[in-house]
Design a protein around this motif. Sequence first.
Motif, PDB file in Angstrom:
ATOM      1  N   LEU A  24       9.229  -7.949   2.243  1.00  0.00           N
ATOM      2  CA  LEU A  24      10.234  -8.328   1.258  1.00  0.00           C
ATOM      3  C   LEU A  24       9.796  -7.928  -0.145  1.00  0.00           C
ATOM      4  CD1 LEU A  24      12.186 -11.667   1.112  1.00  0.00           C
ATOM      5  CD2 LEU A  24      11.019 -10.849  -0.926  1.00  0.00           C
ATOM      6  N   ARG A  25       8.538  -8.194  -0.458  1.00  0.00           N
ATOM      7  CA  ARG A  25       8.017  -7.863  -1.785  1.00  0.00           C
ATOM      8  C   ARG A  25       8.065  -6.356  -2.027  1.00  0.00           C
ATOM      9  NH1 ARG A  25       3.332 -10.356  -1.368  1.00  0.00           N
ATOM     10  NH2 ARG A  25       2.117  -8.561  -0.735  1.00  0.00           N
ATOM     11  N   ASN A  26       7.682  -5.582  -1.018  1.00  0.00           N
ATOM     12  CA  ASN A  26       7.680  -4.128  -1.179  1.00  0.00           C
ATOM     13  C   ASN A  26       9.100  -3.579  -1.360  1.00  0.00           C
ATOM     14  OD1 ASN A  26       4.905  -4.135  -0.868  1.00  0.00           O
ATOM     15  ND2 ASN A  26       4.986  -3.686   1.317  1.00  0.00           N
ATOM     16  N   GLU A  27      10.041  -4.102  -0.582  1.00  0.00           N
ATOM     17  CA  GLU A  27      11.416  -3.629  -0.700  1.00  0.00           C
ATOM     18  C   GLU A  27      12.022  -4.043  -2.034  1.00  0.00           C
ATOM     19  OE1 GLU A  27      15.616  -3.715   1.826  1.00  0.00           O
ATOM     20  OE2 GLU A  27      13.720  -4.291   2.775  1.00  0.00           O
ATOM     21  N   PHE A  28      11.709  -5.253  -2.491  1.00  0.00           N
ATOM     22  CA  PHE A  28      12.215  -5.707  -3.789  1.00  0.00           C
ATOM     23  C   PHE A  28      11.683  -4.826  -4.921  1.00  0.00           C
ATOM     24  CE2 PHE A  28      11.233  -8.228  -7.627  1.00  0.00           C
ATOM     25  CZ  PHE A  28      12.533  -8.482  -8.054  1.00  0.00           C
ATOM     26  N   ILE A  29      10.396  -4.482  -4.863  1.00  0.00           N
ATOM     27  CA  ILE A  29       9.808  -3.603  -5.891  1.00  0.00           C
ATOM     28  C   ILE A  29      10.520  -2.261  -5.905  1.00  0.00           C
ATOM     29  CG2 ILE A  29       7.726  -2.338  -6.551  1.00  0.00           C
ATOM     30  CD1 ILE A  29       6.097  -4.723  -5.460  1.00  0.00           C
ATOM     31  N   TYR A  30      10.768  -1.709  -4.718  1.00  0.00           N
ATOM     32  CA  TYR A  30      11.443  -0.408  -4.649  1.00  0.00           C
ATOM     33  C   TYR A  30      12.842  -0.495  -5.269  1.00  0.00           C
ATOM     34  CZ  TYR A  30      13.118   4.039  -2.813  1.00  0.00           C
ATOM     35  OH  TYR A  30      13.625   5.310  -2.703  1.00  0.00           O
ATOM     36  N   GLN A  31      13.576  -1.537  -4.920  1.00  0.00           N
ATOM     37  CA  GLN A  31      14.936  -1.669  -5.456  1.00  0.00           C
ATOM     38  C   GLN A  31      14.925  -1.855  -6.961  1.00  0.00           C
ATOM     39  OE1 GLN A  31      17.568  -4.422  -3.563  1.00  0.00           O
ATOM     40  NE2 GLN A  31      17.248  -3.584  -1.497  1.00  0.00           N
ATOM     41  N   ARG A  32      13.996  -2.639  -7.484  1.00  0.00           N
ATOM     42  CA  ARG A  32      13.959  -2.881  -8.922  1.00  0.00           C
ATOM     43  C   ARG A  32      13.573  -1.597  -9.681  1.00  0.00           C
ATOM     44  NH1 ARG A  32      13.777  -7.553 -11.815  1.00  0.00           N
ATOM     45  NH2 ARG A  32      15.072  -8.296 -10.072  1.00  0.00           N
ATOM     46  N   VAL A  33      12.643  -0.815  -9.124  1.00  0.00           N
ATOM     47  CA  VAL A  33      12.290   0.460  -9.744  1.00  0.00           C
ATOM     48  C   VAL A  33      13.495   1.407  -9.722  1.00  0.00           C
ATOM     49  CG1 VAL A  33      10.865   2.533  -9.494  1.00  0.00           C
ATOM     50  CG2 VAL A  33       9.822   0.276  -9.269  1.00  0.00           C
ATOM     51  N   ASP A  93       6.878   7.191  -6.080  1.00  0.00           N
ATOM     52  CA  ASP A  93       5.593   7.151  -6.784  1.00  0.00           C
ATOM     53  C   ASP A  93       5.492   5.935  -7.693  1.00  0.00           C
ATOM     54  OD1 ASP A  93       4.866   9.465  -5.549  1.00  0.00           O
ATOM     55  OD2 ASP A  93       5.299  10.780  -7.256  1.00  0.00           O
ATOM     56  N   GLU A  94       6.570   5.642  -8.446  1.00  0.00           N
ATOM     57  CA  GLU A  94       6.523   4.482  -9.344  1.00  0.00           C
ATOM     58  C   GLU A  94       6.477   3.180  -8.563  1.00  0.00           C
ATOM     59  OE1 GLU A  94       8.940   2.589 -13.158  1.00  0.00           O
ATOM     60  OE2 GLU A  94       9.285   4.676 -12.543  1.00  0.00           O
ATOM     61  N   ALA A  95       7.214   3.109  -7.445  1.00  0.00           N
ATOM     62  CA  ALA A  95       7.171   1.905  -6.613  1.00  0.00           C
ATOM     63  C   ALA A  95       5.775   1.696  -6.028  1.00  0.00           C
ATOM     64  CB  ALA A  95       8.205   2.006  -5.494  1.00  0.00           C
ATOM     65  N   THR A  96       5.133   2.793  -5.614  1.00  0.00           N
ATOM     66  CA  THR A  96       3.767   2.694  -5.091  1.00  0.00           C
ATOM     67  C   THR A  96       2.807   2.198  -6.167  1.00  0.00           C
ATOM     68  OG1 THR A  96       4.192   4.499  -3.538  1.00  0.00           O
ATOM     69  CG2 THR A  96       1.895   3.998  -4.028  1.00  0.00           C
ATOM     70  N   LYS A  97       2.996   2.680  -7.396  1.00  0.00           N
ATOM     71  CA  LYS A  97       2.139   2.252  -8.502  1.00  0.00           C
ATOM     72  C   LYS A  97       2.292   0.759  -8.759  1.00  0.00           C
ATOM     73  CE  LYS A  97       3.443   3.070 -12.687  1.00  0.00           C
ATOM     74  NZ  LYS A  97       3.816   3.756 -13.960  1.00  0.00           N
ATOM     75  N   TRP A  98       3.546   0.271  -8.799  1.00  0.00           N
ATOM     76  CA  TRP A  98       3.760  -1.158  -9.035  1.00  0.00           C
ATOM     77  C   TRP A  98       3.244  -2.004  -7.868  1.00  0.00           C
ATOM     78  CZ3 TRP A  98       4.451  -3.978 -13.102  1.00  0.00           C
ATOM     79  CH2 TRP A  98       4.984  -3.410 -14.250  1.00  0.00           C
ATOM     80  N   THR A  99       3.413  -1.508  -6.669  1.00  0.00           N
ATOM     81  CA  THR A  99       2.881  -2.225  -5.508  1.00  0.00           C
ATOM     82  C   THR A  99       1.370  -2.360  -5.609  1.00  0.00           C
ATOM     83  OG1 THR A  99       4.673  -1.396  -4.100  1.00  0.00           O
ATOM     84  CG2 THR A  99       2.713  -2.218  -2.989  1.00  0.00           C
ATOM     85  N   MET A 100       0.711  -1.290  -6.064  1.00  0.00           N
ATOM     86  CA  MET A 100      -0.741  -1.323  -6.222  1.00  0.00           C
ATOM     87  C   MET A 100      -1.146  -2.325  -7.307  1.00  0.00           C
ATOM     88  SD  MET A 100      -3.330   1.863  -7.000  1.00  0.00           S
ATOM     89  CE  MET A 100      -2.454   2.841  -5.798  1.00  0.00           C
ATOM     90  N   TYR A 101      -0.438  -2.336  -8.441  1.00  0.00           N
ATOM     91  CA  TYR A 101      -0.754  -3.282  -9.516  1.00  0.00           C
ATOM     92  C   TYR A 101      -0.635  -4.722  -9.029  1.00  0.00           C
ATOM     93  CZ  TYR A 101      -0.381   0.619 -12.860  1.00  0.00           C
ATOM     94  OH  TYR A 101      -0.550   1.787 -13.546  1.00  0.00           O
ATOM     95  N   ILE A 102       0.452  -5.006  -8.330  1.00  0.00           N
ATOM     96  CA  ILE A 102       0.689  -6.384  -7.873  1.00  0.00           C
ATOM     97  C   ILE A 102      -0.318  -6.774  -6.795  1.00  0.00           C
ATOM     98  CG2 ILE A 102       2.360  -7.880  -6.704  1.00  0.00           C
ATOM     99  CD1 ILE A 102       4.544  -6.218  -8.182  1.00  0.00           C
ATOM    100  N   ASN A 103      -0.650  -5.819  -5.898  1.00  0.00           N
ATOM    101  CA  ASN A 103      -1.680  -6.115  -4.898  1.00  0.00           C
ATOM    102  C   ASN A 103      -3.033  -6.400  -5.547  1.00  0.00           C
ATOM    103  OD1 ASN A 103      -0.005  -5.919  -2.696  1.00  0.00           O
ATOM    104  ND2 ASN A 103      -0.461  -3.773  -2.292  1.00  0.00           N
ATOM    105  N   LEU A 104      -3.360  -5.640  -6.595  1.00  0.00           N
ATOM    106  CA  LEU A 104      -4.603  -5.905  -7.321  1.00  0.00           C
ATOM    107  C   LEU A 104      -4.590  -7.285  -7.955  1.00  0.00           C
ATOM    108  CD1 LEU A 104      -5.246  -2.460  -9.062  1.00  0.00           C
ATOM    109  CD2 LEU A 104      -6.662  -3.523  -7.305  1.00  0.00           C
ATOM    110  N   SER A 105      -3.444  -7.701  -8.519  1.00  0.00           N
ATOM    111  CA  SER A 105      -3.345  -9.023  -9.153  1.00  0.00           C
ATOM    112  C   SER A 105      -3.491 -10.142  -8.129  1.00  0.00           C
ATOM    113  CB  SER A 105      -2.016  -9.160  -9.896  1.00  0.00           C
ATOM    114  OG  SER A 105      -0.917  -9.263  -8.999  1.00  0.00           O
ATOM    115  N   ILE A 106      -3.216  -9.834  -6.860  1.00  0.00           N
ATOM    116  CA  ILE A 106      -3.365 -10.835  -5.799  1.00  0.00           C
ATOM    117  C   ILE A 106      -4.777 -10.821  -5.231  1.00  0.00           C
ATOM    118  CG2 ILE A 106      -2.621 -11.537  -3.484  1.00  0.00           C
ATOM    119  CD1 ILE A 106       0.134 -10.374  -4.140  1.00  0.00           C
ATOM    120  N   PHE A 107      -5.244  -9.637  -4.813  1.00  0.00           N
ATOM    121  CA  PHE A 107      -6.438  -9.569  -3.980  1.00  0.00           C
ATOM    122  C   PHE A 107      -7.747  -9.655  -4.759  1.00  0.00           C
ATOM    123  CE2 PHE A 107      -3.368  -7.103  -1.228  1.00  0.00           C
ATOM    124  CZ  PHE A 107      -3.131  -8.175  -0.392  1.00  0.00           C
TER     125      PHE A 107
END
Length: 528
Positions: free
Chosen positions: A24-33, A63-77
């Motif tokens: 859900l988080r990944n799909e939401f990021i893609y849609q928002r980008v 590419d931008e969705a992947t970048k945001w996914t990486m940022y958010i994963n870093l903020s979590i992990f």
Amino acid sequence: MKRFYLVDLIVFLAACSAFVLMPLRNEFIYQRVAQRHNYTKTKRTYCTPNNTNQTEEDQVIADEATKWTMYINLSIFVPAMIVGALLTSWGDRVGRKITISIPLFGMTASSVLQALIIHLNWPLETMLGYGAIAGGSGYFMTVLIQGTTYLSDVTPLKDRGKRFTILETFIGIGGGIAGLGGGYWINAQGFIPPVWSTAAMTFVAQLLVPLLPNSLKSRARGRDTEPDNSVDKDSSNTAYSEDELAPYDSVEGAGLSAKESTPLLHRAEKTKAKYSFGDLWKSVWQVYTTEYKECEKCFGKKPKIEDLNRKNCRHGGGLHPGRPWRLWLYIISYCAYMFTNVGIMVFQTIFFLAYPLCFSAVLIGAQMSLKFIANVAGPVFVVVFQRCCRLKNQTVIMLSLVAYFFFPFLMCFAHQTWLVFVATSTMMLGSIAKPFMQAQVSSLASETEQGAAFALLSSSEVLSFLLATVSYLTMYSSTQHISHWFIWMFSAGVAMIPIVLMGIVWAVDWRTANDKRLGEENKSTEDA
């Protein structure tokens, strides 16, 4: 004893929540980008030899969705890696219920925040706050490790592998249900109902935590209050031979008073200084660098190591030659196993959709269902191996790792649908390596070191999750020109690492047991 199974239900609810949120988080990021670029995504297929229908705008969004996914994963992990280790070690002092509650509360709060972000259309940057709350409280992986540590407190050493496998089965069931139903739910009702449901699941899990028996009290109940260092057997290899587990299993309990039955909870003056972060990390470091398994009750606070022999007390404390190198081999093997496992989970759906397999949604669901069945079959294999075949834990680990290796190895040749399902079926045996490695780590720590032993395991699991997510997503797209199956070859190579390392432990254990048997035979011959 039945109340101890509440921890399985708590972990099941947390698993359902986490595995619904991930896609859900990944799909939401893609849609928002895509909204930021005023881009309306058309229906697209991956099933062409070179993805020739991918436009330049598609690539920019991806590419931008992947970048945001990486940022958010870093903020979590990143915070979860540190907080998880501290909470796990802290649980030795304050009990497991508190350290289970903290990540569950964080998961609930972060789900509520994500629902507000979606509903109120807040900027995508606010998802970093979501990640900080989730990761700052330990996140889902900390719940799993806390549940495992809780069970290590209340389960006899010889049964921990089986019990951890049952817990892993509940995680698999939760993940299977979430994986099969979450996507359809999002497509049918959008993001809001599934997000609120994840908050509800973790909230219910939070309400169940007070119903759990206190694992430290349960561990202390039945233990004699007097120190007892006398053990009949040499315990230099206690983690690997069922006959040498007697110090743990021979304790029969004398009833204790309420005050005496909770020695770990009534040492305020002695343990007050141990609540600092530095001391928590120090206790973890001591477990992984010394051969002494701590037991203040039997050996005192700072015993002279040279005065100790190779005998364990009934609490698992004492001298265990070779403990540090064994623990580090288990940690490295565990990291390699989790890295491959998570990495495959990250990219396999895209692989199945792509040419030449061109899976439909039905086939993807069938493959996920088979992996779900594989987790359910785990306890069955454990019963067969331990009760029927009388195999030791280390042998079970070796068999499971070899079976796990064949999953990515066979996928290297998966040009047809049937071979995908044959490869996936190997996970019926390959899935039990993880809980048995956890059980072996637990066996190399005393009762009062369980949290410290699992603390590094917690951090390594989060680190593996983070590295696998970033590495596999990057590697899959960048190696397509080499081979469509290159990522599976890489996974098979990484899966060989734990086989080699665990093979070393298995060989040393076999040689030690063989030398001991020969020594006993020679002694019997001389006496005769």
